[in-house]
Scaffold this active site. Structure first.
Site, PDB file in Angstrom:
ATOM      1  N   HIS A 214      -7.792 -22.815 -69.595  1.00 55.26           N
ATOM      2  CA  HIS A 214      -7.118 -22.693 -68.306  1.00 55.26           C
ATOM      3  C   HIS A 214      -5.715 -23.260 -68.433  1.00 55.26           C
ATOM      4  O   HIS A 214      -5.511 -24.260 -69.114  1.00 55.26           O
ATOM      5  CB  HIS A 214      -7.889 -23.446 -67.200  1.00 55.26           C
TER       6      HIS A 214
ATOM      7  N   GLU B 292     -14.764 -18.735 -64.445  1.00 52.82           N
ATOM      8  CA  GLU B 292     -15.334 -17.411 -64.665  1.00 52.82           C
ATOM      9  C   GLU B 292     -16.650 -17.435 -65.438  1.00 52.82           C
ATOM     10  O   GLU B 292     -17.452 -16.511 -65.318  1.00 52.82           O
ATOM     11  CB  GLU B 292     -14.320 -16.534 -65.428  1.00 52.82           C
TER      12      GLU B 292
END
Ligand code: ACO
Length: 393
Positions: free
Chosen positions: A261, A323
């Protein structure tokens, strides 16, 4: 890198490009808040409408306000007969392309125009009306059927899930989708929110700002990852094959979907909450997903350590992102993997709406600079300026 005393940051990494009161991502501590409330707590204690209302008004609704707001979102979420025909023509296309095109077509059909020199509140109403249509658009694209009223005062998460699974979902499944939608509703200046704000900053209409954001969310580096996460779990098959499969991907310089991320240097708090949700659901994927997550984290750590040793600088911390566990949760409640990204979109569209409102309220056109790296030009010496014209006597 600098030019003319300006610093260049690839991908705008580390650059603050707008101020917002909506959400705060603390990537170092792994914390996410909406309007000063802990998002992970909201996920399992509030409804989608309560959290959208919080983002919009900065406070929770009273019970009467919540009832009225839920009704309003439901009413705004109905497609007219003409709009239904427009959307139905797109059924069978790739779901995110279909969603983006349908929303854009509806905005054009409604005749939405630039918000400049108008009351921004009118444009906000148009944005919110388009956002409320997400469950009906996705249902039409998936089933080709005209969405009917599910039942009076049905919440957004329940309507969305009902439209895809074709029957009234269980309260447990609705709670899981609601938790997912709350966790992903807003997230600072992520790529799609940024693009919504950039488009809005030019004075563009409601449809243009939202359509831009949907296009940005569709990419696998942003909102398109959970489908491929499930593909990865399928490809691995059984827990004993996880280590070898992951090593092979990293050796081939492929990215592991659901990890890494830009902002979080530690675990994404949304991933931790969704892991908890998946475990509570007893999703059959949990065992394999847990093993794959452990293998991936260990392999990514080793990979980054080796890289950092070779390059002599600290490696990037690559941890589980939202996710990864999204895939296990959405699959369990019956959402087809082809529609994981539209589900993300149906949730983030509420965050985009509030960012568009904020952008209109304090607008400044986004117009950054670029660092020119092309061939240099030999300029002639500056020409002496001609004498200024003399006033006629
Ligand atoms: N698997 C393997 N390597 C990775 C991964 C990953 N998931 N993520 C980053 N890396 C490596 C890159 O290969 C790169 O290595 P290099 O320097 O040797 O080329 C390095 O880490 C830095 O990668 P960047 O893309 O520059 O890092 P950034 O922070 O900009 O990327 C991103 C963040 C795009 C999410 C990235 O981690 C990624 O591609 N993850 C996989 C896709 C994914 O899960 N997307 C969903 C994100 S969550 C969301 O948007 C809601």
């Amino acid at each position: 890198m600098t030019a003319e005393n300006k610093t260049f940051s690839a991908g705008l990494e580390g650059v603050i490009a707008c101020a917002t009161q909506l959400s705060h991502v603390d990537g170092t501590a792994g914390r996410l808040t909406y309007r000063g409330q802990k998002t992970v707590d909201l996920a399992t204690t509030r409804s989608v409408e309560e959290v959208w209302y919080l983002l919009r008004h900065g406070r929770f609704p009273t019970p009467a306000e919540l009832f009225a707001f839920t009704d309003e979102v439901e009413d705004l979420g109905a497609l007219s007969a003409d709009e239904y025909k427009l959307v139905k023509r797109l059924a069978g296309t790739e779901p995110m392309s279909g969603f983006r095109t349908a929303l854009s077509a509806i905005a054009a059909h409604r005749g939405y125009t630039s918000w400049l020199n108008r009351d921004p509140a009118e444009t906000y109403d148009e944005v919110a009306a388009l956002a409320s249509l997400a469950p009906a658009i996705v249902e039409t694209l998936y089933t080709r059927r005209r969405p009917r009223l599910k039942s009076s005062n049905t919440g957004y998460a329940e309507r969305y899930l009902w439209g895809l699974v074709g029957e009234q979902p269980s309260p447990q499944a609705v709670a899981a989708v609601s938790a997912y939608m709350i966790l992903t509703m807003d997230h600072g200046l992520n790529a799609s929110t940024f693009s919504a704000r950039v488009t809005c900053s030019t004075g563009a209409d409601a449809g243009a700002s939202l359509t831009t954001a949907i296009g940005t969310l569709s990419g696998p580096l942003h909102g398109g990852a959970p489908g491929p996460v499930l593909d990865m779990l399928d490809a691995i098959g059984t827990a004993d094959k996880a280590d070898a499969w992951i090593a092979g991907q990293l050796k081939a310089k492929r990215r592991l979907m659901g990890f890494g991320h830009r902002v979080y240097k530690t675990e994404d708090p949304r991933a931790a909450k969704l892991r908890e949700v998946a475990r509570q659901l007893n999703s059959p994927r949990v065992e394999l997903a847990t093993k794959v997550e452990q293998s991936a984290l260990a392999a990514l750590q080793a990979h980054q350590d080796a890289k950092s040793k070779a390059e002599g600088k600290p490696g990037r911390a690559l941890r589980t992102n939202v996710e990864f566990w999204t895939a296990a949760v959405l699959e369990y409640v019956g959402i087809p993997r082809t529609h994981f990204s539209t589900t993300f979109c149906a949730s983030r569209i509420m965050g985009w709406s509030e960012h568009i409102r904020e952008q209109m309220e304090g607008n400044k056109l986004f117009r950054p600079l670029s660092l020119y790296t092309g061939p240099a030009v030999e300029w002639d010496a500056p020409v002496e300026a001609p004498p200024a014209p003399q006033p006629v006597q």
